[in-house]
Structures are given as structure tokens and as C-alpha cells.
Design a protein around this motif. Structure first.
Motif, PDB file in Angstrom:
ATOM      1  N   ARG A   1       0.825  -1.208   0.000  1.00 23.63           N
ATOM      2  CA  ARG A   1       0.000   0.000   0.000  1.00 23.63           C
ATOM      3  C   ARG A   1       0.862   1.261   0.000  1.00 23.63           C
ATOM      4  O   ARG A   1       0.622   2.204  -0.744  1.00 23.63           O
ATOM      5  N   ARG A   2       1.889   1.269   0.839  1.00 20.16           N
ATOM      6  CA  ARG A   2       2.747   2.447   0.896  1.00 20.16           C
ATOM      7  C   ARG A   2       3.598   2.584  -0.365  1.00 20.16           C
ATOM      8  O   ARG A   2       3.837   3.686  -0.852  1.00 20.16           O
ATOM      9  N   LEU A   3       4.064   1.480  -0.933  1.00 19.36           N
ATOM     10  CA  LEU A   3       4.814   1.547  -2.191  1.00 19.36           C
ATOM     11  C   LEU A   3       3.925   2.032  -3.332  1.00 19.36           C
ATOM     12  O   LEU A   3       4.373   2.780  -4.211  1.00 19.36           O
ATOM     13  N   ASP A   4       2.679   1.613  -3.318  1.00 18.84           N
ATOM     14  CA  ASP A   4       1.697   2.069  -4.304  1.00 18.84           C
ATOM     15  C   ASP A   4       1.592   3.590  -4.257  1.00 18.84           C
ATOM     16  O   ASP A   4       1.692   4.287  -5.288  1.00 18.84           O
ATOM     17  N   ASP A   5       1.407   4.131  -3.056  1.00 18.58           N
ATOM     18  CA  ASP A   5       1.297   5.582  -2.903  1.00 18.58           C
ATOM     19  C   ASP A   5       2.599   6.286  -3.268  1.00 18.58           C
ATOM     20  O   ASP A   5       2.590   7.366  -3.872  1.00 18.58           O
ATOM     21  N   LEU A   6       3.722   5.683  -2.898  1.00 15.14           N
ATOM     22  CA  LEU A   6       5.030   6.272  -3.206  1.00 15.14           C
ATOM     23  C   LEU A   6       5.222   6.406  -4.714  1.00 15.14           C
ATOM     24  O   LEU A   6       5.630   7.452  -5.218  1.00 15.14           O
ATOM     25  N   ALA A   7       4.892   5.347  -5.446  1.00 20.34           N
ATOM     26  CA  ALA A   7       5.068   5.361  -6.897  1.00 20.34           C
ATOM     27  C   ALA A   7       4.124   6.350  -7.553  1.00 20.34           C
ATOM     28  O   ALA A   7       4.545   7.174  -8.379  1.00 20.34           O
ATOM     29  N   TYR A   8       2.851   6.298  -7.197  1.00 19.32           N
ATOM     30  CA  TYR A   8       1.884   7.196  -7.827  1.00 19.32           C
ATOM     31  C   TYR A   8       2.213   8.653  -7.527  1.00 19.32           C
ATOM     32  O   TYR A   8       2.202   9.508  -8.417  1.00 19.32           O
ATOM     33  N   GLY A   9       2.501   8.949  -6.264  1.00 19.49           N
ATOM     34  CA  GLY A   9       2.842  10.317  -5.892  1.00 19.49           C
ATOM     35  C   GLY A   9       4.070  10.824  -6.622  1.00 19.49           C
ATOM     36  O   GLY A   9       4.126  11.980  -7.055  1.00 19.49           O
ATOM     37  N   ALA A  10       5.064   9.949  -6.787  1.00 22.57           N
ATOM     38  CA  ALA A  10       6.266  10.347  -7.533  1.00 22.57           C
ATOM     39  C   ALA A  10       5.909  10.691  -8.973  1.00 22.57           C
ATOM     40  O   ALA A  10       6.438  11.656  -9.548  1.00 22.57           O
ATOM     41  N   GLY A  11       4.999   9.917  -9.566  1.00 20.93           N
ATOM     42  CA  GLY A  11       4.571  10.213 -10.931  1.00 20.93           C
ATOM     43  C   GLY A  11       3.853  11.550 -11.034  1.00 20.93           C
ATOM     44  O   GLY A  11       4.051  12.300 -11.995  1.00 20.93           O
ATOM     45  N   VAL A  12       3.030  11.867 -10.030  1.00 18.49           N
ATOM     46  CA  VAL A  12       2.326  13.152 -10.034  1.00 18.49           C
ATOM     47  C   VAL A  12       3.322  14.304  -9.955  1.00 18.49           C
ATOM     48  O   VAL A  12       3.220  15.297 -10.693  1.00 18.49           O
ATOM     49  N   TRP A  13       4.321  14.194  -9.060  1.00 16.60           N
ATOM     50  CA  TRP A  13       5.313  15.260  -8.922  1.00 16.60           C
ATOM     51  C   TRP A  13       6.161  15.386 -10.183  1.00 16.60           C
ATOM     52  O   TRP A  13       6.505  16.499 -10.608  1.00 16.60           O
ATOM     53  N   LEU A  14       6.514  14.264 -10.793  1.00 15.86           N
ATOM     54  CA  LEU A  14       7.268  14.317 -12.046  1.00 15.86           C
ATOM     55  C   LEU A  14       6.443  15.005 -13.124  1.00 15.86           C
ATOM     56  O   LEU A  14       6.965  15.833 -13.893  1.00 15.86           O
ATOM     57  N   SER A  15       5.162  14.693 -13.174  1.00 20.07           N
ATOM     58  CA  SER A  15       4.276  15.322 -14.146  1.00 20.07           C
ATOM     59  C   SER A  15       4.193  16.821 -13.916  1.00 20.07           C
ATOM     60  O   SER A  15       4.261  17.618 -14.862  1.00 20.07           O
ATOM     61  N   ALA A  16       4.057  17.231 -12.660  1.00 19.27           N
ATOM     62  CA  ALA A  16       3.980  18.657 -12.341  1.00 19.27           C
ATOM     63  C   ALA A  16       5.278  19.373 -12.696  1.00 19.27           C
ATOM     64  O   ALA A  16       5.263  20.507 -13.196  1.00 19.27           O
ATOM     65  N   ALA A  17       6.402  18.708 -12.455  1.00 13.80           N
ATOM     66  CA  ALA A  17       7.700  19.314 -12.779  1.00 13.80           C
ATOM     67  C   ALA A  17       7.859  19.483 -14.286  1.00 13.80           C
ATOM     68  O   ALA A  17       8.330  20.528 -14.764  1.00 13.80           O
ATOM     69  N   ARG A  18       7.459  18.472 -15.039  1.00 13.91           N
ATOM     70  CA  ARG A  18       7.550  18.574 -16.496  1.00 13.91           C
ATOM     71  C   ARG A  18       6.664  19.683 -17.030  1.00 13.91           C
ATOM     72  O   ARG A  18       7.032  20.391 -17.964  1.00 13.91           O
TER      73      ARG A  18
END
Length: 469
Positions: free
Chosen positions: A433-450
Motif C-alpha cells: 500500500r505504501r509503495l503504491d502511494d510512493l510510486a503514484y505520488g512520484a509520478g504526479v510530482w514528475l508530471s507537475a515538474a515537467r
């Protein structure tokens, strides 16, 4: 467009009949719906059956407010011409394609779009084996572009999009077609369940069995932003061809299905989620593939924020619930009294609006309690999922942040584990569950940065939730 005679709806399980049958409490957003003396007899138990104009208006109103769902078994056929065509985008998955085509069988046109496979001959052989029409693309255009290429060749009223890693039971498409008896329904999706494969019994496979990003839960629902089923995947979907317009946004490699669904809703049409029928999906069970896919899902956040800024917020909070959450997160001596004061004030304010009800304070307290639980849940998701990089930084310097993060993470794990009835032991479920959130959240931040924009990370503050289309 009116619902046909024979159409039936039943109240959602979360809707309460109050005031001796004079009103209904529930829906999205939650509201008190008073029933006129003429409308009350039309509700038999928790069901409304369309027998004329009055019952059609009531049933449509209940559908529109999210208070009721169609009774699938009692829906009339969608019309005289219920023919459909399968459109299947694929890239380098000949075995999976063969399995899907075998499950489809014969009797309906099938268009296989090869999205520039590295071994196109393998895809061509499988398509020929099952008599499917092959559309080879010289350049990889992504899932949206590939589906559009197939959609342009469809000559039937309905299209079924199915990804190559799907297996379709025989009854799924005919059952979903029944929802189109409602003339406003443009798309219908089944529950996406895990396909039993060799890797499905591993710990990630068992986690995905209950927490797959594609599984929208066990309750039937209207798909619309701001509700428990805010979007729908097109891993498997039945759609009315004339309702799709230009189809998918080919510029989007991720989130193109969410974008299409929201554009359909903005035109005043409906999307139904029907969990009583399933499409089997081969989940990713190797850790690297699984973690990467979760992060990829997150990268769709910024493109969706550009196209649908009003829908993409990671949390939607009212001023009172924001004040309550902030007070509790402050973790001061005054926090609990301040939160209690906000709760009491909100209850009294809502009670004044419900003065026509027989027990306005009781109903208002129930509504405020629901809003509080929702706000705390959303705040927890911000801390552990969407904003976890900020939470991690805060934990390094603040004991209050550490306590808040620990409470949010543990509460989330306990609630989700119990709700999902997982086939996985609690410790490994918690890690997944925590890895799921870690991965998804990282993708959101990467998207925002791009995208050089924080739009996908910002909560939305609303004084009142607008009625969705």
C-alpha cells in the motif's frame, strides 16, 4: 430523452429514506431530496419502476443525483440495433492477443490495431488465425491514437474497446449493453478483476487482486468527478459510437481514457459502472513493472489538470472542513476544542437549512460526521500519497508532522485492509500500500515538474459542491 417504460432503478445503499418516506438523504454531493405527495407512491420499497412520465422523471432525477442505480436484470433491451465491433490496440503481445480473441469468439467484427510492434508478423498471424481485421501502424502512436485508428473503421452503433491483456467472459458485453436503454448513457464499463495467472498468487498479485488501480469497487455507480467513481478505464468499455465525437486525445499517452470520459460527461451524457459483470485483467506482478506502471499512472495528472482543471484536484474541501482539519493537524492544546466548535457550528448551520425535515439536527449531525470523515480521509491521502515528498521533508524536522503522517498511514492501512478483505497478510499489504502511494505520488510530482505547474497538486476549496453533469 426519457427513460423507457420498464426501466427500473434502486436506491444506492448509502441513501437513507427519512421523514417517514417523505425525503431521501444521500447522493453526490449529499443532499436532502423531498418527495412530493405524487412522487412518494412511485417509490416501492427502495425501487422506482418506470410506468409513465412521472415515474420516468423521478427515476431520472435519482440517477442524476447519484441516489439510485439501474436494476440491470430489469432493464429493457437497448434497441433494435445493438450490434457492436471490438477494437483492440496491441503492441508486442501476441500471446495475450490470442487469449483475448479466443475469449471473444465469433459473430462480431474485430479490428486489431498493431501499434508498431517490433515483430508485426506475430500480431498478423494471431489476427489472421481468428479472422480479425488488422490495421498495422508504421509509427507508434500510443493507446489513444491506436484506438482512434480502429474507431474510424467501426460501422456498428456500438464499439467495445478492450486491451490485449484482457479476457472477456461471454456475458459481459451483452450485460453492459442493457445500460444503453437509458438514452443518455454513452459508455458502460465492467469491474476489472485479476486474471488467475502464474504470478497472481505472489504477494503483489494478491495485493492487485484487491487494490488494482483499474478496479473501481463493488458498488454500481454513475462515473463522474467528485464521487467515489470519478473516472473509468477503457481497458474494457462499451460505448455508443456517435457519443465519442473525435475519440481519444492522441497527444495523451497516459490518462487518455479519463480525459475522454470527462469530455463525454461535459456534454450531458452518462457513464455507468457495472460491477456485477467483469473483465479479467492480467495484472503486473513483477515488482519493477508494477512500480513503474503505478508511477506512469501518476504522470497523467498534469495533462489532465491542463484539460480539466476543475476535476483533477487531489482533495476537494469546504471551508469548514478545511478549518477542522487544520486545527487537528496543528496538534495544540486548543486543537480538539477548536475542531469541536467547527463541527458544532457546521451542524447547526446545516440544521437550519433542513428546517423542513422532521429531525433536522439529527440529519445535520449525520451529514457533518460524513463530511468530517471524508475531509480527514482526503487529508490523509495528501500526506501519504499526493504530497509524500513534502511529508517526508517535514518528518525530518517536525515531530508533529511525523505523528500526523504515522496516524494517516496506519489508519489508511487498517481501513483499506478491512474494506478490501485482502488475500494478503497485513504486513505485506501495508508495504504494498505504501509503495503504491510512493510510486503514484512520484509520478504526479514528475508530471507537475515537467509541466512547470503545481495545478495537479493543489486541493480545491469550495463553498458548495457544484452539481456535476
Amino acid at each position: 430523452m426519457t427513460l423507457p417504460v420498464g426501466f427500473a432503478v434502486t436506491l444506492d445503499r448509502r441513501v437513507r429514506v427519512v421523514d417517514g418516506g417523505k425525503a431521501l438523504l444521500g447522493g453526490f454531493p449529499t443532499r436532502l431530496l423531498s418527495l412530493t405527495p405524487r412522487a412518494r407512491p412511485l417509490l416501492t420499497g427502495r425501487t422506482v419502476r418506470v410506468t409513465g412520465r412521472a415515474s420516468a422523471v423521478l427515476a431520472d432525477r435519482l440517477l442524476e443525483t447519484g441516489m439510485a442505480n439501474p436494476v440491470l436484470a430489469e432493464l429493457p433491451p437497448p434497441g433494435e440495433d445493438a450490434r457492436w465491433t471490438y477494437v483492440i490496440p496491441v503492441r508486442d503481445r501476441p500471446e495475450e492477443l490470442d487469449r483475448l480473441l479466443a475469449s471473444i469468439g465469433i459473430g462480431h467484427p474485430v479490428v486489431v490495431v498493431d501499434d508498431a510492434s517490433l515483430r508485426p508478423s506475430d500480431i498478423a498471424d494471431v489476427a489472421a488465425k481468428h479472422g480479425a481485421r488488422l490495421v498495422p501502424l508504421a509509427v507508434n502512436v500510443g493507446p489513444g491514437g491506436a484506438r482512434n485508428a480502429g474507431l474510424r473503421l467501426v460501422e456498428t452503433p456500438f464499439v467495445v474497446f478492450a486491451d490485449s491483456d484482457i479476457v472477456l467472459p461471454e456475458e459481459t458485453v451483452p450485460a453492459l449493453l442493457r445500460h444503453f436503454a437509458d438514452p443518455r448513457v454513452a459508455m458502460a464499463v465492467p469491474r476489472i478483476a485479476g486474471l488467475r495467472t502464474g504470478g497472481a498468487e505472489g504477494w503483489l498479485g494478491r495485493y492487485e487482486d484487491t487494490r488494482s488501480s483499474l478496479d473501481l469497487g463493488g458498488d454500481p455507480a454513475a462515473v463522474r468527478p467528485g464521487t467515489p467513481v470519478a473516472w473509468a478505464s477503457t481497458a474494457c468499455v462499451v460505448a455508443r459510437v456517435d457519443a465519442l465525437g473525435d475519440g481519444f486525445d492522441a497527444a495523451m499517452r497516459v490518462g487518455e481514457d479519463v480525459d475522454l470520459g470527462w469530455r463525454v460527461l461535459e456534454r450531458g451524457l452518462r457513464i455507468r459502472y457495472e460491477p456485477s459483470v467483469v473483465a479479467w485483467h492480467e495484472h503486473r506482478t513483477r515488482f519493477g513493472d508494477w512500480f513503474t506502471r503505478k508511477a506512469v499512472y501518476g504522470t497523467g495528472a498534469h495533462p489532465l489538470a491542463v484539460r480539466h482543471p476543475e476535476y483533477i484536484a487531489p482533495a476537494i474541501l469546504a471551508p469548514w472542513s478545511t478549518a477542522l482539519v487544520v486545527a487537528l493537524l496543528a496538534q495544540r492544546r486548543w486543537s480538539v476544542p477548536a475542531a469541536a466548535a467547527v463541527y458544532a457550528g457546521t451542524t447547526l448551520r446545516i440544521a437550519r437549512k433542513l428546517d423542513r425535515a422532521e429531525h433536522p439536527v439529527r440529519l445535520a449531525a449525520w451529514l457533518t460526521a460524513n463530511g468530517t470523515v471524508s475531509a480527514l480521509s482526503q487529508a490523509g491521502n495528501l500526506l501519504t500519497r499526493h504530497w509524500w515528498p513534502l511529508t517526508a521533508a517535514g518528518c525530518a524536522v517536525s515531530s508533529r508532522v511525523r505523528r500526523a503522517a504515522a496516524v494517516a498511514a496506519l489508519t489508511d492501512i487498517a481501513f483499506e485492509y478491512r474494506k478490501d478483505n485482502a488475500r494478503l497478510d497485513l504486513p505485506r499489504f501495508a508495504v504494498a500500500r505504501r509503495l503504491d502511494d510512493l510510486a503514484y505520488g512520484a509520478g504526479v510530482w514528475l508530471s507537475a515538474a515537467r509541466g512547470r505547474s503545481p495545478a495537479a497538486l493543489l486541493p480545491r476549496l469550495v463553498r458548495r459542491t457544484r452539481r456535476r453533469p
